[in-house]
Scaffold this active site. Structure first.
Site, PDB file in Angstrom:
ATOM      1  N   GLU A 293       0.882  -1.166   0.000  1.00 46.95           N
ATOM      2  CA  GLU A 293       0.000   0.000   0.000  1.00 46.95           C
ATOM      3  C   GLU A 293       0.914   1.208   0.000  1.00 46.95           C
ATOM      4  O   GLU A 293       1.578   1.493   0.988  1.00 46.95           O
ATOM      5  CB  GLU A 293      -0.911  -0.054   1.235  1.00 46.95           C
TER       6      GLU A 293
ATOM      7  N   CYS B 260      -3.088   8.614   3.159  1.00 47.60           N
ATOM      8  CA  CYS B 260      -2.866   8.096   1.799  1.00 47.60           C
ATOM      9  C   CYS B 260      -4.083   8.333   0.913  1.00 47.60           C
ATOM     10  O   CYS B 260      -3.946   8.421  -0.299  1.00 47.60           O
ATOM     11  CB  CYS B 260      -2.488   6.627   1.835  1.00 47.60           C
TER      12      CYS B 260
HETATM   13  O1  TXE Z   1       8.196   6.181   4.254  1.00 48.17           O
HETATM   14  P1  TXE Z   1       8.996   4.831   4.202  1.00 48.17           P
HETATM   15  P2  TXE Z   1       8.497   7.539   5.025  1.00 48.17           P
HETATM   16  C1  TXE Z   1       4.692   8.394   1.726  1.00 48.17           C
HETATM   17  C2  TXE Z   1       4.544   9.881   1.924  1.00 48.17           C
HETATM   18  C3  TXE Z   1       5.803  10.259   2.631  1.00 48.17           C
HETATM   19  C4  TXE Z   1       6.797   9.288   2.041  1.00 48.17           C
HETATM   20  C5  TXE Z   1       8.003   8.998   2.909  1.00 48.17           C
HETATM   21  O2  TXE Z   1       4.482  10.516   0.672  1.00 48.17           O
HETATM   22  O3  TXE Z   1       6.208  11.569   2.356  1.00 48.17           O
HETATM   23  O4  TXE Z   1       6.065   8.102   1.847  1.00 48.17           O
HETATM   24  O5  TXE Z   1       7.591   8.566   4.195  1.00 48.17           O
HETATM   25  C6  TXE Z   1      10.207   1.214   6.798  1.00 48.17           C
HETATM   26  N1  TXE Z   1      13.187  -2.011   4.104  1.00 48.17           N
HETATM   27  N2  TXE Z   1       3.986   7.611   2.721  1.00 48.17           N
HETATM   28  O6  TXE Z   1       9.923   7.913   4.896  1.00 48.17           O
HETATM   29  O7  TXE Z   1      10.463   5.038   4.173  1.00 48.17           O
HETATM   30  C7  TXE Z   1      10.178   2.401   7.727  1.00 48.17           C
HETATM   31  O8  TXE Z   1      11.008   2.162   8.853  1.00 48.17           O
HETATM   32  C8  TXE Z   1      12.104  -2.253   4.863  1.00 48.17           C
HETATM   33  C9  TXE Z   1       2.752   7.034   2.275  1.00 48.17           C
HETATM   34  O9  TXE Z   1       7.998   7.389   6.407  1.00 48.17           O
HETATM   35  O10 TXE Z   1       8.401   4.039   3.102  1.00 48.17           O
HETATM   36  C10 TXE Z   1       8.696   2.504   8.041  1.00 48.17           C
HETATM   37  O11 TXE Z   1       8.342   1.533   9.015  1.00 48.17           O
HETATM   38  N3  TXE Z   1      11.436  -1.296   5.527  1.00 48.17           N
HETATM   39  C11 TXE Z   1       2.205   6.109   3.229  1.00 48.17           C
HETATM   40  C12 TXE Z   1       8.037   2.122   6.696  1.00 48.17           C
HETATM   41  O12 TXE Z   1       9.040   1.404   5.982  1.00 48.17           O
HETATM   42  C13 TXE Z   1      11.852  -0.025   5.407  1.00 48.17           C
HETATM   43  C14 TXE Z   1       2.499   6.183   4.633  1.00 48.17           C
HETATM   44  C15 TXE Z   1       7.583   3.321   5.854  1.00 48.17           C
HETATM   45  O13 TXE Z   1       8.675   4.149   5.618  1.00 48.17           O
HETATM   46  C16 TXE Z   1      12.966   0.302   4.615  1.00 48.17           C
HETATM   47  C17 TXE Z   1       3.753   6.788   4.935  1.00 48.17           C
HETATM   48  C18 TXE Z   1      13.646  -0.757   3.950  1.00 48.17           C
HETATM   49  N4  TXE Z   1      14.700  -0.545   3.167  1.00 48.17           N
HETATM   50  C19 TXE Z   1       4.436   7.490   3.987  1.00 48.17           C
HETATM   51  N5  TXE Z   1      13.132   1.649   4.670  1.00 48.17           N
HETATM   52  C20 TXE Z   1       0.940   5.433   2.899  1.00 48.17           C
HETATM   53  N6  TXE Z   1       0.971   4.464   1.990  1.00 48.17           N
HETATM   54  O14 TXE Z   1      -0.080   5.712   3.496  1.00 48.17           O
HETATM   55  C21 TXE Z   1      12.164   2.146   5.465  1.00 48.17           C
HETATM   56  N7  TXE Z   1      11.390   1.127   5.924  1.00 48.17           N
END
Ligand code: TXE
Length: 530
Positions: free
Chosen positions: A251, A285
């Site tokens: 998602e 989202c």
């Molecule tokens: O997301 P990340 P971030 C979007 C929103 C935001 C952007 C960045 O646009 O500005 O994403 O947000 C884990 N392997 N959304 O930096 O990095 C991390 O620790 C495995 C949309 O917070 O994707 C966290 O638990 N896991 C959204 C999770 O991934 C990893 C909600 C999300 O972090 C990882 C949030 C890796 N290599 C942000 N790197 C929605 N879909 O609703 C990070 N994580």
């Protein structure tokens, strides 16, 4: 090296959380390294042996108990969520606690019908002497990587669906909101105790840390991963998962369009647009990220929205008067600021907002409405995840559909206007969810599936479809005449013509032709099989 990110764990490393409204340090936590992640997975695997055998009725009872505990603890939980995420208390209460309690109850009530074995009727005459059925079994250990924007409801709904289907869970919450996940773990463990299910190890294991801890979970011995987060990280995770054929549900956010037709109720639609764009400071989202308004309504729509935005009370989420809290981090604020500044430089007009509110704190951004926008601007094509409502006019329904579909994302969208016309448009939108004369609330319908198309992700969570993604089908076929050899076994000699007649008997048009063909199949019945 793992999924594009180096897994660098230093022994004893810790991380701290801060309150986004005040910048105050909340707590600090030990980071789960490779050994801790793997032992959490091993505990979850061991737990699955007893949990998977626990009758569904008891698993459902656990979730009913969880729903009751969430209700009992709703105010304290809302405080924790607000402290970590910055959202207003009412949003924490409704969009995290209530949505989670509803999800628990949905799982308790609907799992039985989803998991019930299904008959598979056989259509071919030759196969009718067999009965077939589909049975559903748990996948095993589900890894969940969760974000910070709905720190309770996103991981909770996924966790409950996994547990009720007989799986166990290793949850890696966002490093920005770990306490909320620990509260979820505590509530589930208390419910297990209350239900007399004290067997160890526990079916929900929580591991804390940043990206590398999540990366290690993806590399670990899990059977499925549910990831919610950014497109970039989702892609890394999917690539690592593909390497070992690990199934994933992703998602990855959206760029949701709101289409307002000329026959929409202006007052209702403007209130919806403002709430839909500003909820959780836009860090949702399925928030309104683009708004298309039919030209006849456009200028009144913009001026009403501006008035309503200017009436919002911006402040710390913990203040019950607050409508709009801070962004989660300076980094998130920077993304929003950059997109608005870029749009302004490309000719957009900021009708209200468009600036930081430093007087309130480091993470506050004024609720913003931008006009004169187009799809060359990142504000109209990349996820903003901030309190910004870009509005642009359209002329015909076809224009609105084309503009709404002109996006790499496709999570949700909404259409406002007379129901029949809005529904006709809704059916042409590329999105996992389309709401007519409402927005966002699809996520709160526990029975409704959640997920998107295009870069918004793969698969579905929530609802019956979400439960189905957590079980594997096993087709069981039982022969009702076990002492009879099959007509299509050896020998093949002199079989071809009667077999061709058999195919005719099943598929030749016309009853008489089929009857004639059936007579030619008699040699098949008389032949001795080896
Ligand atoms: O997301 P990340 P971030 C979007 C929103 C935001 C952007 C960045 O646009 O500005 O994403 O947000 C884990 N392997 N959304 O930096 O990095 C991390 O620790 C495995 C949309 O917070 O994707 C966290 O638990 N896991 C959204 C999770 O991934 C990893 C909600 C999300 O972090 C990882 C949030 C890796 N290599 C942000 N790197 C929605 N879909 O609703 C990070 N994580």
């Amino acid at each position: 090296m793992s999924n594009g990110i180096h897994l660098v764990f230093k022994a004893g490393e810790r991380f701290a959380t801060t309150n986004p409204a005040t910048g105050a340090c909340l707590a600090d936590y030990a980071i789960a390294g490779v050994a801790e992640v793997n032992s959490a997975i091993a505990r979850a695997r061991q737990a699955q042996e007893w949990w998977g055998r626990t009758p569904l009725i008891r698993r459902a009872a656990l979730l009913r108990r969880v729903a009751r505990l969430l209700n009992e603890e709703k105010e304290a939980l809302a405080q924790v969520i607000t402290a970590e995420s910055g959202k207003p208390l009412q949003e924490a209460l409704l969009n995290d606690v209530l949505v989670s309690a509803d999800a628990a109850l949905f799982c308790a009530e609907d799992a039985a019908s989803v998991l019930r074995p299904e008959d598979v009727p056989h259509h071919n005459l030759a196969l009718r002497l067999k009965s077939g059925r589909l049975e559903w079994e748990p996948l095993g250990v589900i890894g969940i990587i969760a974000p910070w924007n709905y720190p309770l409801s996103i991981p909770a709904a996924d966790t409950f669906a996994a547990l009720v289907t007989g799986n166990t869970v290793v949850l890696k919450p966002s490093e920005l909101t770990p306490q909320t996940a620990l509260e979820l773990e505590r509530v589930v463990n208390r419910a297990l105790d209350d239900e007399g299910l004290t067997t160890l190890p526990r079916p929900l294991q929580v591991i804390l840390g940043r990206g590398p801890t999540g990366g290690q979970l993806v590399e670990g011995d899990i059977d499925k991963l549910i990831f919610t987060g950014s497109v970039a990280t989702g892609r890394h995770v999917a690539m690592a998962a593909a390497e070992r054929l690990l199934p994933v549900t992703l998602e990855l956010g959206g760029k949701d369009a709101m289409i307002v037709l000329e026959d929409a109720d202006l007052d209702v639609a403007t209130s919806a647009a403002v709430w839909g764009a500003m909820l959780n400071a836009g860090q949702t989202c399925i928030s309104v990220e683009r708004c298309y308004v039919q030209r006849k309504l456009y200028s009144k729509f913009v001026s009403q929205c501006v008035q309503k935005i200017q009436a919002l009370k911006v402040g710390p989420g913990a203040d019950p008067q607050t409508d709009l809290g801070p962004l989660i981090t300076p980094r998130q604020l920077h993304i929003v600021e950059q997109q608005v500044d870029e749009a302004r430089a490309l000719g957009a007009t900021v009708q209200t907002g468009g600036r930081r509110l430093r007087e309130l704190g480091e993470n506050f951004y004024a609720p913003t409405l931008v006009t004169d926008v187009d799809h060359s601007m990142s504000l109209m094509c990349e996820e903003t995840f901030g309190p910004v409502l870009p509005v642009t006019p359209f002329d015909t329904d076809e224009d609105a559909i084309r503009m709404a579909n002109d996006s790499d994302f496709g999570l949700a969208s909404s259409v406002w206007g007379s129901t029949r016309r809005a529904e006709r448009i809704a059916r042409q939108l590329h999105a996992g969810t389309v709401l007519v004369n409402d927005l966002i609330s699809g996520f709160a319908v526990a029975a409704a599936p959640h997920g998107g198309v295009k870069h918004s992700g793969l698969g579905r969570t929530h609802g019956r479809l979400g439960l189905r993604e957590l079980v594997r089908p096993r087709y069981v076929d039982v022969d009702l005449m076990p002492s009879m050899k099959k007509l299509w076994w050896y020998p093949y000699a002199q079989n071809f013509q009667p077999m061709a007649a058999f195919v005719d008997m099943l598929h030749q048009p016309g009853l008489m032709a089929r009857l004639r063909a059936s007579l030619k199949t008699i040699p098949l019945l008389l032949r001795r099989r080896r």
